[in-house]
Design a protein around this motif. Structure first.
Motif, PDB file in Angstrom:
ATOM      1  N   GLN A  74      14.320   1.812   7.033  1.00 25.60           N
ATOM      2  CA  GLN A  74      13.370   0.744   7.346  1.00 25.60           C
ATOM      3  C   GLN A  74      12.105   1.306   7.992  1.00 25.60           C
ATOM      4  O   GLN A  74      10.988   0.945   7.615  1.00 25.60           O
ATOM      5  CB  GLN A  74      14.026  -0.278   8.287  1.00 25.60           C
ATOM      6  CG  GLN A  74      13.180  -1.506   8.584  1.00 25.60           C
ATOM      7  CD  GLN A  74      13.023  -2.409   7.372  1.00 25.60           C
ATOM      8  OE1 GLN A  74      13.985  -2.637   6.645  1.00 25.60           O
ATOM      9  NE2 GLN A  74      11.825  -2.917   7.144  1.00 25.60           N
ATOM     10  N   GLY A  77      10.180   3.320   5.358  1.00 29.83           N
ATOM     11  CA  GLY A  77       9.562   2.415   4.397  1.00 29.83           C
ATOM     12  C   GLY A  77       8.360   1.698   4.972  1.00 29.83           C
ATOM     13  O   GLY A  77       7.323   1.559   4.316  1.00 29.83           O
ATOM     14  N   ASN A  78       8.494   1.254   6.233  1.00 28.55           N
ATOM     15  CA  ASN A  78       7.370   0.579   6.891  1.00 28.55           C
ATOM     16  C   ASN A  78       6.182   1.525   7.065  1.00 28.55           C
ATOM     17  O   ASN A  78       5.032   1.136   6.865  1.00 28.55           O
ATOM     18  CB  ASN A  78       7.805   0.037   8.252  1.00 28.55           C
ATOM     19  CG  ASN A  78       8.754  -1.141   8.139  1.00 28.55           C
ATOM     20  OD1 ASN A  78       8.843  -1.792   7.092  1.00 28.55           O
ATOM     21  ND2 ASN A  78       9.489  -1.424   9.195  1.00 28.55           N
ATOM     22  N   LEU A  80       5.460   4.236   5.252  1.00 27.85           N
ATOM     23  CA  LEU A  80       4.840   4.550   3.969  1.00 27.85           C
ATOM     24  C   LEU A  80       4.063   3.361   3.411  1.00 27.85           C
ATOM     25  O   LEU A  80       3.003   3.535   2.806  1.00 27.85           O
ATOM     26  CB  LEU A  80       5.900   5.010   2.966  1.00 27.85           C
ATOM     27  CG  LEU A  80       6.577   6.353   3.257  1.00 27.85           C
ATOM     28  CD1 LEU A  80       7.547   6.717   2.146  1.00 27.85           C
ATOM     29  CD2 LEU A  80       5.543   7.469   3.436  1.00 27.85           C
ATOM     30  N   SER A  81       4.572   2.150   3.618  1.00 31.83           N
ATOM     31  CA  SER A  81       3.839   0.977   3.129  1.00 31.83           C
ATOM     32  C   SER A  81       2.553   0.785   3.926  1.00 31.83           C
ATOM     33  O   SER A  81       1.530   0.349   3.382  1.00 31.83           O
ATOM     34  CB  SER A  81       4.708  -0.288   3.190  1.00 31.83           C
ATOM     35  OG  SER A  81       5.063  -0.616   4.512  1.00 31.83           O
ATOM     36  N   GLY A 279       8.589  -2.496  -6.984  1.00 31.09           N
ATOM     37  CA  GLY A 279       7.610  -2.410  -5.909  1.00 31.09           C
ATOM     38  C   GLY A 279       6.196  -2.692  -6.391  1.00 31.09           C
ATOM     39  O   GLY A 279       5.411  -3.365  -5.719  1.00 31.09           O
ATOM     40  N   LYS A 288       3.453  -6.711   0.550  1.00 33.56           N
ATOM     41  CA  LYS A 288       3.392  -5.372   1.140  1.00 33.56           C
ATOM     42  C   LYS A 288       4.786  -5.044   1.647  1.00 33.56           C
ATOM     43  O   LYS A 288       5.436  -5.871   2.279  1.00 33.56           O
ATOM     44  CB  LYS A 288       2.390  -5.342   2.298  1.00 33.56           C
ATOM     45  CG  LYS A 288       2.393  -4.050   3.117  1.00 33.56           C
ATOM     46  CD  LYS A 288       1.354  -4.125   4.229  1.00 33.56           C
ATOM     47  CE  LYS A 288       1.429  -2.925   5.171  1.00 33.56           C
ATOM     48  NZ  LYS A 288       2.646  -2.926   6.007  1.00 33.56           N
ATOM     49  N   GLY A 289       5.274  -3.837   1.367  1.00 30.67           N
ATOM     50  CA  GLY A 289       6.619  -3.472   1.818  1.00 30.67           C
ATOM     51  C   GLY A 289       7.134  -2.259   1.075  1.00 30.67           C
ATOM     52  O   GLY A 289       6.358  -1.380   0.689  1.00 30.67           O
ATOM     53  N   PHE A 290       8.443  -2.232   0.846  1.00 30.71           N
ATOM     54  CA  PHE A 290       9.022  -1.110   0.111  1.00 30.71           C
ATOM     55  C   PHE A 290      10.298  -1.553  -0.585  1.00 30.71           C
ATOM     56  O   PHE A 290      10.924  -2.552  -0.208  1.00 30.71           O
ATOM     57  CB  PHE A 290       9.305   0.083   1.036  1.00 30.71           C
ATOM     58  CG  PHE A 290      10.435  -0.151   2.012  1.00 30.71           C
ATOM     59  CD1 PHE A 290      11.742   0.234   1.705  1.00 30.71           C
ATOM     60  CD2 PHE A 290      10.193  -0.763   3.235  1.00 30.71           C
ATOM     61  CE1 PHE A 290      12.783   0.013   2.598  1.00 30.71           C
ATOM     62  CE2 PHE A 290      11.223  -0.985   4.137  1.00 30.71           C
ATOM     63  CZ  PHE A 290      12.514  -0.599   3.818  1.00 30.71           C
ATOM     64  N   MET A 301      12.216   5.684  -3.181  1.00 28.97           N
ATOM     65  CA  MET A 301      11.612   4.628  -2.374  1.00 28.97           C
ATOM     66  C   MET A 301      10.214   4.381  -2.934  1.00 28.97           C
ATOM     67  O   MET A 301       9.467   5.318  -3.205  1.00 28.97           O
ATOM     68  CB  MET A 301      11.517   5.050  -0.905  1.00 28.97           C
ATOM     69  CG  MET A 301      10.745   4.057  -0.031  1.00 28.97           C
ATOM     70  SD  MET A 301      10.647   4.587   1.709  1.00 28.97           S
ATOM     71  CE  MET A 301      12.330   4.210   2.240  1.00 28.97           C
ATOM     72  N   ALA A 303       6.995   2.488  -1.751  1.00 28.04           N
ATOM     73  CA  ALA A 303       6.263   1.765  -0.705  1.00 28.04           C
ATOM     74  C   ALA A 303       4.963   1.273  -1.323  1.00 28.04           C
ATOM     75  O   ALA A 303       4.300   2.014  -2.051  1.00 28.04           O
ATOM     76  CB  ALA A 303       5.990   2.680   0.481  1.00 28.04           C
TER      77      ALA A 303
END
Length: 326
Positions: A74, A77-78, A80-81, A279, A288-290, A301, A303
């Motif tokens: 999490q 991912g946050n 990178l996004s 994605g 926006k997210g991953f 992943m 992102a």
């Protein structure tokens, strides 16, 4: 914790073996081994209890590992996004300035005069000279183009490199879009493409040249600025990833149709469509997210973020995605 648990299990296996051997020897000893047999049985009982405790610890450790892994995923991912969002935001800020440039330069007296008297060679040369000065100081542009209301190019900033005078651009969307604007506050932008005039990847911004350079003046021509799309390479190649992440990740900019318009590895430009990735599809919807998904049989992943726009520049629906192994 896992190493400690394994050590406990190894010791318990030894205790079990000792207990078994003790029971065997007690049985051989007959009546004289009864007391020893009680001790051996107690050792077995304790060993069984240790095994139950070890299994419970194993379960709790597994749950903890899963929670830690989920938290790490999490957090990564946050991060990178956020980086994907920052990249597309930096691009939007840059392109917003291009909209300001074209609207401002469309009021330039030399361009207004050249459009008002498109057959005047002296005024054309003055316009070309002024364009040369602008291009010398704004190296992010490949070319500046001035056309009359009929779509005939009357001047360009690099005539020695691009022989464009008298070229008919009336059918080009950037010309038609600028001609359709209502005021000098408006502009038109054409998505990334290989510019047929310069032969390079570019984004073209255009604005109407109006009588007297006035906001509500009569349209007498069109000014187009050809933004050098190579500038986007700097953005995708300088996303703040660790060196290890840079080796294994791919940063992409994609247009509203999902086609790659810039990539950190330089591949797939205007040819590769990544809309098959969940994605990317979510980014195109404005999210926006991953995601964690499979691509080319590998778990990755993705992102993502979509262009937020900047001030009066709403953007073209582009997005950014960072593809990284899990």
């Amino acid at each position: 914790m896992r190493e400690g648990l394994n050590a406990i299990r190894q010791i318990n296996d030894s205790v079990k073996l000792l207990s078994l051997n003790a029971r065997i020897e007690a049985a051989r000893a007959g009546a004289s081994g009864k007391t020893f047999a009680v001790v051996a049985e107690e050792m077995k009982t304790l060993s069984d209890r240790v095994q139950v405790i070890a299994e419970k610890l194993d379960s709790e450790i597994t749950i903890t590992e899963q929670e830690i892994s989920a938290t790490e995923t999490q957090a990564r991912g946050n991060r990178l996004s956020d980086l994907a969002f920052n990249a597309i935001e930096v691009l939007d800020r840059n392109l917003y300035e291009r909209t300001a440039d074209v609207r401002w330069w469309a009021t330039e007296a030399a361009f207004v005069d050249a459009c008002r008297s498109s057959g005047d060679e002296h005024r054309r040369r003055v316009a070309v000279s002024r364009m040369g000065v602008i291009l010398k100081n704004y190296t992010i542009y490949k070319e500046l183009i001035l056309a009359d209301v009929n779509g005939r190019i009357i001047a360009n900033g690099k005539p020695d490199r691009y022989s464009l005078c008298d070229t008919d651009v009336s059918g080009r969307s950037w010309f038609q879009g600028a001609m359709a604007t209502s005021t000098g506050n408006e502009y038109f932008v054409q998505d990334v493409e290989k510019c047929p005039l310069t032969g390079d990847l570019a984004v073209i911004y255009s604005a109407a040249v109006r009588e007297g350079g006035e906001t509500y003046g009569k349209v007498i021509g069109v000014l187009a600025v050809v933004f050098d799309w190579a500038q986007a390479d700097y953005i995708v190649k300088n996303v703040r990833l660790s060196e290890e992440e840079k080796k294994n990740s791919r940063i992409l900019l994609f247009n509203r149709d999902g086609y790659v318009i810039a990539s950190s590895d330089g591949k797939g430009i205007l040819a590769e469509n990544v809309a098959g990735l969940e994605g990317v599809r979510r980014a195109l919807k404005g999210e926006k997210g991953f995601t964690i998904e499979t691509a080319d049989r590998k778990k990755i992943m993705v992102a993502f973020a979509r262009t937020p726009g900047y001030e009066t520049y709403r953007g073209l629906g582009w997005g950014c995605a960072i593809l990284s192994p899990t």
